[in-house]
Design a protein around this motif. Sequence first.
Motif, PDB file in Angstrom:
ATOM      1  N   CYS A 160       0.852  -1.186   0.000  1.00 33.35           N
ATOM      2  CA  CYS A 160       0.000   0.000   0.000  1.00 33.35           C
ATOM      3  C   CYS A 160       0.887   1.234   0.000  1.00 33.35           C
ATOM      4  CB  CYS A 160      -0.902   0.024   1.233  1.00 33.35           C
ATOM      5  SG  CYS A 160      -2.034  -1.375   1.330  1.00 33.35           S
ATOM      6  N   GLN A 161       0.453   2.282  -0.660  1.00 31.77           N
ATOM      7  CA  GLN A 161       1.254   3.494  -0.770  1.00 31.77           C
ATOM      8  C   GLN A 161       1.278   4.310   0.520  1.00 31.77           C
ATOM      9  OE1 GLN A 161       3.243   4.343  -3.378  1.00 31.77           O
ATOM     10  NE2 GLN A 161       2.699   2.308  -4.106  1.00 31.77           N
ATOM     11  N   THR A 162       0.183   4.298   1.260  1.00 29.95           N
ATOM     12  CA  THR A 162       0.092   5.125   2.466  1.00 29.95           C
ATOM     13  C   THR A 162      -0.418   4.300   3.642  1.00 29.95           C
ATOM     14  OG1 THR A 162      -2.207   5.783   2.082  1.00 29.95           O
ATOM     15  CG2 THR A 162      -0.481   7.166   1.063  1.00 29.95           C
ATOM     16  N   LYS A 163      -0.199   4.835   4.839  1.00 30.05           N
ATOM     17  CA  LYS A 163      -0.699   4.187   6.046  1.00 30.05           C
ATOM     18  C   LYS A 163      -2.224   4.148   6.040  1.00 30.05           C
ATOM     19  CE  LYS A 163      -0.289   4.404  11.068  1.00 30.05           C
ATOM     20  NZ  LYS A 163       0.335   5.123  12.200  1.00 30.05           N
ATOM     21  N   THR A 164      -2.847   5.220   5.577  1.00 33.88           N
ATOM     22  CA  THR A 164      -4.310   5.285   5.498  1.00 33.88           C
ATOM     23  C   THR A 164      -4.853   4.185   4.592  1.00 33.88           C
ATOM     24  OG1 THR A 164      -4.230   7.653   5.882  1.00 33.88           O
ATOM     25  CG2 THR A 164      -6.265   6.783   4.937  1.00 33.88           C
ATOM     26  N   GLU A 165      -4.205   3.991   3.454  1.00 29.11           N
ATOM     27  CA  GLU A 165      -4.620   2.940   2.517  1.00 29.11           C
ATOM     28  C   GLU A 165      -4.446   1.560   3.161  1.00 29.11           C
ATOM     29  OE1 GLU A 165      -2.997   1.118  -1.682  1.00 29.11           O
ATOM     30  OE2 GLU A 165      -2.724   3.272  -1.367  1.00 29.11           O
ATOM     31  N   ALA A 166      -3.342   1.368   3.872  1.00 35.57           N
ATOM     32  CA  ALA A 166      -3.078   0.086   4.532  1.00 35.57           C
ATOM     33  C   ALA A 166      -4.126  -0.203   5.611  1.00 35.57           C
ATOM     34  CB  ALA A 166      -1.675   0.071   5.126  1.00 35.57           C
ATOM     35  N   LEU A 167      -4.475   0.807   6.397  1.00 35.47           N
ATOM     36  CA  LEU A 167      -5.495   0.624   7.432  1.00 35.47           C
ATOM     37  C   LEU A 167      -6.852   0.265   6.831  1.00 35.47           C
ATOM     38  CD1 LEU A 167      -4.634   3.558   9.840  1.00 35.47           C
ATOM     39  CD2 LEU A 167      -4.726   1.141  10.449  1.00 35.47           C
ATOM     40  N   ALA A 168      -7.197   0.915   5.736  1.00 32.53           N
ATOM     41  CA  ALA A 168      -8.474   0.623   5.076  1.00 32.53           C
ATOM     42  C   ALA A 168      -8.492  -0.805   4.540  1.00 32.53           C
ATOM     43  CB  ALA A 168      -8.726   1.615   3.947  1.00 32.53           C
ATOM     44  N   ARG A 169      -7.399  -1.224   3.930  1.00 35.10           N
ATOM     45  CA  ARG A 169      -7.331  -2.591   3.386  1.00 35.10           C
ATOM     46  C   ARG A 169      -7.317  -3.622   4.509  1.00 35.10           C
ATOM     47  NH1 ARG A 169      -9.176  -6.175   0.247  1.00 35.10           N
ATOM     48  NH2 ARG A 169      -7.670  -7.570  -0.690  1.00 35.10           N
ATOM     49  N   GLU A 170      -6.648  -3.302   5.605  1.00 38.48           N
ATOM     50  CA  GLU A 170      -6.644  -4.206   6.758  1.00 38.48           C
ATOM     51  C   GLU A 170      -8.077  -4.426   7.253  1.00 38.48           C
ATOM     52  OE1 GLU A 170      -4.612  -4.547  11.174  1.00 38.48           O
ATOM     53  OE2 GLU A 170      -5.145  -2.569  10.398  1.00 38.48           O
ATOM     54  N   ARG A 171      -8.858  -3.353   7.358  1.00 39.27           N
ATOM     55  CA  ARG A 171     -10.259  -3.468   7.779  1.00 39.27           C
ATOM     56  C   ARG A 171     -11.055  -4.348   6.815  1.00 39.27           C
ATOM     57  NH1 ARG A 171      -9.550   1.804   9.446  1.00 39.27           N
ATOM     58  NH2 ARG A 171     -10.287   2.665   7.481  1.00 39.27           N
ATOM     59  N   GLN A 172     -10.794  -4.196   5.512  1.00 46.87           N
ATOM     60  CA  GLN A 172     -11.495  -5.028   4.526  1.00 46.87           C
ATOM     61  C   GLN A 172     -11.161  -6.502   4.722  1.00 46.87           C
ATOM     62  OE1 GLN A 172     -10.096  -3.369   0.845  1.00 46.87           O
ATOM     63  NE2 GLN A 172     -11.839  -1.968   0.658  1.00 46.87           N
ATOM     64  N   LEU A 173      -9.880  -6.786   4.919  1.00 43.10           N
ATOM     65  CA  LEU A 173      -9.462  -8.187   5.066  1.00 43.10           C
ATOM     66  C   LEU A 173      -9.950  -8.792   6.382  1.00 43.10           C
ATOM     67  CD1 LEU A 173      -5.869  -8.148   3.567  1.00 43.10           C
ATOM     68  CD2 LEU A 173      -7.923  -9.169   2.580  1.00 43.10           C
ATOM     69  N   LYS A 174     -10.197  -7.968   7.379  1.00 45.10           N
ATOM     70  CA  LYS A 174     -10.690  -8.473   8.658  1.00 45.10           C
ATOM     71  C   LYS A 174     -12.196  -8.748   8.628  1.00 45.10           C
ATOM     72  CE  LYS A 174      -7.165  -6.824  11.793  1.00 45.10           C
ATOM     73  NZ  LYS A 174      -6.831  -5.954  12.931  1.00 45.10           N
ATOM     74  N   SER A 175     -12.865  -8.331   7.568  1.00 46.09           N
ATOM     75  CA  SER A 175     -14.294  -8.621   7.437  1.00 46.09           C
ATOM     76  C   SER A 175     -14.476 -10.094   7.089  1.00 46.09           C
ATOM     77  CB  SER A 175     -14.908  -7.752   6.337  1.00 46.09           C
ATOM     78  OG  SER A 175     -14.474  -8.199   5.063  1.00 46.09           O
ATOM     79  N   SER A 176     -15.698 -10.562   7.140  1.00 43.92           N
ATOM     80  CA  SER A 176     -15.940 -11.974   6.815  1.00 43.92           C
ATOM     81  C   SER A 176     -15.562 -12.277   5.362  1.00 43.92           C
ATOM     82  CB  SER A 176     -17.390 -12.366   7.095  1.00 43.92           C
ATOM     83  OG  SER A 176     -18.273 -11.613   6.300  1.00 43.92           O
TER      84      SER A 176
END
Length: 81
Positions: free
Chosen positions: A53-69
């Motif tokens: 991910c290019q930014t920390k914000t992008e990484a946090l958003a993707r982490e939330r997506q992957l933590k979903s069902s």
Amino acid sequence: MFSVYALYSKAFNKIYIGFSSDVEKRLASHNDERNTGWTSKYQPWKLVYTEACQTKTEALARERQLKSSRGRDFIRRLLAD
């Protein structure tokens, strides 16, 4: 640059999803015997997925997506292959 990563504990059939600027160092800390956090109970961990991910914000958003069902289903499908 940050990376989102997924770890897998085969012994306990557990998935852990996180993000870091140094995935290899983070994996080592998850597997360190001095680790007293949640991941210490399920060692050893194996790195099964990374995504840059290019930014920390992008990484946090993707982490939330992957933590979903749906995200965890995505990781489980990777493990099945």
